[in-house]
Design a protein around this motif. Sequence first.
Motif, mmCIF file in Angstrom:
data_model
loop_
_atom_site.group_PDB
_atom_site.id
_atom_site.type_symbol
_atom_site.label_atom_id
_atom_site.label_comp_id
_atom_site.label_asym_id
_atom_site.label_seq_id
_atom_site.Cartn_x
_atom_site.Cartn_y
_atom_site.Cartn_z
ATOM 1 N N GLY A 28 -8.586 -14.080 -6.490
ATOM 2 C CA GLY A 28 -7.628 -15.158 -7.782
ATOM 3 C C GLY A 28 -7.540 -13.381 -8.423
ATOM 4 O O GLY A 28 -7.060 -12.249 -8.289
ATOM 5 N N PRO A 29 -6.353 -13.421 -9.492
ATOM 6 C CA PRO A 29 -5.071 -12.626 -10.041
ATOM 7 C C PRO A 29 -6.086 -12.246 -11.030
ATOM 8 O O PRO A 29 -7.350 -12.504 -11.078
ATOM 9 C CB PRO A 29 -5.328 -13.907 -11.196
ATOM 10 N N ILE A 30 -5.130 -10.672 -10.755
ATOM 11 C CA ILE A 30 -6.583 -9.568 -11.435
ATOM 12 C C ILE A 30 -5.499 -8.702 -12.479
ATOM 13 O O ILE A 30 -4.374 -9.043 -12.802
ATOM 14 C CB ILE A 30 -7.187 -8.743 -10.109
ATOM 15 N N ASN A 31 -6.217 -8.009 -13.443
ATOM 16 C CA ASN A 31 -5.689 -7.130 -13.889
ATOM 17 C C ASN A 31 -4.787 -6.185 -13.886
ATOM 18 O O ASN A 31 -5.264 -5.715 -12.606
ATOM 19 C CB ASN A 31 -6.116 -6.783 -14.824
ATOM 20 N N PRO A 32 -3.482 -6.389 -14.030
ATOM 21 C CA PRO A 32 -2.023 -5.160 -13.069
ATOM 22 C C PRO A 32 -2.623 -3.859 -12.872
ATOM 23 O O PRO A 32 -2.861 -2.873 -12.095
ATOM 24 C CB PRO A 32 -0.753 -5.242 -13.967
ATOM 25 N N ALA A 33 -4.447 -3.474 -14.170
ATOM 26 C CA ALA A 33 -4.886 -1.873 -14.323
ATOM 27 C C ALA A 33 -5.623 -1.860 -13.127
ATOM 28 O O ALA A 33 -6.554 -0.286 -13.013
ATOM 29 C CB ALA A 33 -5.200 -2.116 -15.844
ATOM 30 N N VAL A 34 -6.235 -2.597 -12.350
ATOM 31 C CA VAL A 34 -6.959 -3.198 -11.428
ATOM 32 C C VAL A 34 -6.051 -2.775 -9.951
ATOM 33 O O VAL A 34 -5.479 -3.203 -9.898
ATOM 34 C CB VAL A 34 -7.432 -3.992 -11.163
ATOM 35 N N ASP A 35 -6.471 -1.437 -9.365
ATOM 36 C CA ASP A 35 -6.083 -1.631 -7.802
ATOM 37 C C ASP A 35 -6.795 -2.824 -6.866
ATOM 38 O O ASP A 35 -7.350 -3.306 -6.917
ATOM 39 C CB ASP A 35 -6.827 -0.179 -6.721
ATOM 40 N N PRO A 36 -5.773 -3.341 -6.800
ATOM 41 C CA PRO A 36 -5.601 -4.482 -5.849
ATOM 42 C C PRO A 36 -6.508 -4.389 -4.419
ATOM 43 O O PRO A 36 -6.885 -5.509 -4.221
ATOM 44 C CB PRO A 36 -4.078 -5.290 -4.856
ATOM 45 N N GLU A 37 -6.628 -3.197 -3.773
ATOM 46 C CA GLU A 37 -7.369 -3.107 -3.158
ATOM 47 C C GLU A 37 -8.668 -3.603 -3.373
ATOM 48 O O GLU A 37 -9.933 -4.092 -2.448
ATOM 49 C CB GLU A 37 -7.662 -1.401 -2.224
ATOM 50 N N ALA A 38 -9.590 -3.260 -4.490
ATOM 51 C CA ALA A 38 -10.507 -3.581 -4.807
ATOM 52 C C ALA A 38 -11.151 -4.768 -4.682
ATOM 53 O O ALA A 38 -12.472 -5.124 -4.815
ATOM 54 C CB ALA A 38 -10.897 -3.231 -6.536
ATOM 55 N N ALA A 39 -9.964 -6.274 -4.941
ATOM 56 C CA ALA A 39 -10.107 -7.337 -4.966
ATOM 57 C C ALA A 39 -10.093 -7.869 -3.188
ATOM 58 O O ALA A 39 -11.275 -8.802 -3.561
ATOM 59 C CB ALA A 39 -9.402 -8.590 -4.993
ATOM 60 N N LEU A 40 -10.411 -7.125 -2.516
ATOM 61 C CA LEU A 40 -10.431 -7.589 -1.346
ATOM 62 C C LEU A 40 -11.573 -6.551 -0.334
ATOM 63 O O LEU A 40 -12.102 -7.393 0.918
ATOM 64 C CB LEU A 40 -8.701 -7.193 -0.185
ATOM 65 N N ARG A 41 -12.202 -5.790 -1.410
ATOM 66 C CA ARG A 41 -13.550 -5.697 -0.695
ATOM 67 C C ARG A 41 -14.305 -6.180 -0.147
ATOM 68 O O ARG A 41 -14.907 -5.557 1.055
ATOM 69 C CB ARG A 41 -14.533 -4.745 -1.749
ATOM 70 N N GLU A 42 -14.910 -7.634 0.251
ATOM 71 C CA GLU A 42 -16.182 -7.765 0.447
ATOM 72 C C GLU A 42 -16.016 -8.143 1.333
ATOM 73 O O GLU A 42 -16.148 -8.490 2.292
ATOM 74 C CB GLU A 42 -16.503 -9.207 -1.064
ATOM 75 N N THR A 43 -14.109 -9.283 1.891
ATOM 76 C CA THR A 43 -13.646 -9.582 2.488
ATOM 77 C C THR A 43 -13.279 -9.066 3.787
ATOM 78 O O THR A 43 -13.846 -8.751 5.390
ATOM 79 C CB THR A 43 -12.295 -11.026 2.559
ATOM 80 N N ARG A 44 -13.085 -8.180 3.369
ATOM 81 C CA ARG A 44 -13.211 -6.881 4.787
ATOM 82 C C ARG A 44 -14.333 -6.337 4.673
ATOM 83 O O ARG A 44 -13.953 -5.394 6.468
ATOM 84 C CB ARG A 44 -11.879 -5.376 3.702
ATOM 85 N N ALA A 45 -15.079 -5.671 4.380
ATOM 86 C CA ALA A 45 -16.307 -5.565 4.612
ATOM 87 C C ALA A 45 -16.651 -6.504 6.106
ATOM 88 O O ALA A 45 -17.385 -5.687 6.800
ATOM 89 C CB ALA A 45 -17.278 -5.137 4.221
ATOM 90 N N VAL A 46 -16.840 -8.135 5.269
ATOM 91 C CA VAL A 46 -17.120 -9.201 5.840
ATOM 92 C C VAL A 46 -16.442 -8.658 7.783
ATOM 93 O O VAL A 46 -16.414 -8.920 8.551
ATOM 94 C CB VAL A 46 -16.829 -10.268 5.806
ATOM 95 N N LEU A 47 -15.101 -8.536 7.276
ATOM 96 C CA LEU A 47 -14.007 -8.432 8.794
ATOM 97 C C LEU A 47 -14.405 -7.482 9.956
ATOM 98 O O LEU A 47 -14.306 -7.742 11.369
ATOM 99 C CB LEU A 47 -12.928 -8.526 7.979
ATOM 100 N N ALA A 48 -14.899 -6.565 8.555
ATOM 101 C CA ALA A 48 -15.168 -5.108 9.899
ATOM 102 C C ALA A 48 -16.386 -5.398 10.784
ATOM 103 O O ALA A 48 -16.572 -5.100 11.339
ATOM 104 C CB ALA A 48 -15.292 -4.066 9.282
ATOM 105 N N ARG A 49 -16.885 -5.872 9.687
ATOM 106 C CA ARG A 49 -18.644 -6.452 11.224
ATOM 107 C C ARG A 49 -17.898 -7.269 12.267
ATOM 108 O O ARG A 49 -19.304 -7.238 12.795
ATOM 109 C CB ARG A 49 -19.855 -6.818 9.318
ATOM 110 N N ILE A 50 -17.639 -8.007 11.799
ATOM 111 C CA ILE A 50 -16.807 -9.318 13.024
ATOM 112 C C ILE A 50 -16.332 -9.014 14.049
ATOM 113 O O ILE A 50 -16.757 -8.438 14.525
ATOM 114 C CB ILE A 50 -16.198 -10.333 12.123
ATOM 115 N N GLU A 51 -15.579 -7.398 13.740
ATOM 116 C CA GLU A 51 -14.731 -6.689 14.499
ATOM 117 C C GLU A 51 -15.252 -5.842 15.642
ATOM 118 O O GLU A 51 -14.833 -5.634 16.423
ATOM 119 C CB GLU A 51 -13.577 -6.450 13.835
#
Length: 348
Positions: free
Chosen positions: A109-132
């Motif tokens: 979802g939309p995030i505050n401009p003050a937040v690093d966009p990478e923070a929003a992808l932590r969970e999905t990237r962690a799961v993707l890394a486990r799958i790969e």
Amino acid sequence: MDVRLLTDAGIEERSADELPALLDRTDCLIWVDIAGCDPAAVRMLSEVFDFHPMAVRDCVERNRVPKMHAYPDHVFFVLHTPERGERGHVHYIELDQFVGRNYLVTVHGPINPAVDPEAALRETRAVLARIEAGRLRPTTPFALSYAIVSALTRNQEEYIETLTSEVWQLEQRVTGGRVGDPEEFINELFRARHGLLAVRTMGAQGAAIHRRMAALPRISPEGRRLVADMAGQLEQVRGVADGEREYLQGVIEFYQTTLTINAALIGQAQNEEVRRLTEASYAQNEEIKKISAWAAIFFAPTLIGTVYGMNFRNMPELHWTFGYPVALVLMVLASVALYLVFKRRGWL
């Protein structure tokens, strides 16, 4: 937008144009991960998946509380994970999920401009890394959603762990008398409390919507088991946050008690100082009374002596035989009279 195909052989990256054909397959799991719901993503959600307009709108707009909607062929729900901002502010990182028959769509979802966009992808990237890496092989949409929600709850627990470390430091400062600036210290206490309340709310509301989801009749027994476990994980986050919040409340109450005792001691010391000054002022007034009384007593003879010491030519008493004794007696009587008056009034 990332389109991934999960099979027994592993994970494959596909294009968005292949989605209609992929959705017709039954031998694979499709995972669509959307970093931001732009117009192209909205068209894909509306036209390819045919999601309800309200659900699509929830992906575009920010949702301030978790929610869940069940549709005939899929389930849509919204969760949050915390991200710390400046001065203890808690940013709500939103993750939306559509769980269907053979697909999972995750929308960040939309995030505050003050937040690093990478923070929003932590969970999905962690799961993707486990799958790969071959450590995770989800075969159903609920199994993949379970892995993502588990990663989300771990992030919530790590956030609580960070706040817990700060709470312990705050307690040590209170018990050690190293508070520093009281106003800033109170701000630190309530920033920590705000963070615990925020993550506690995320856990409680997330657990509630997963309990509702587990009661849906269209979910398979395996999916229901996974959903119930997700509810348990989120409920555990709520419980841990509640425990730390109660611990912090004890620190706050201890500090408030310390402030109250210190204020009472300061007030007592001020009262003692006021009493001492009052007694000194009273003693000073008594001395002034005595000085004033004696000054008045000695003033009467001085007044008489001054009058008769003028030596005017036409003063009849100057040639009077008894003038001198009478003047002396008058001086003594005036002094005695004033002495008795001041004595009766307690000035002497």
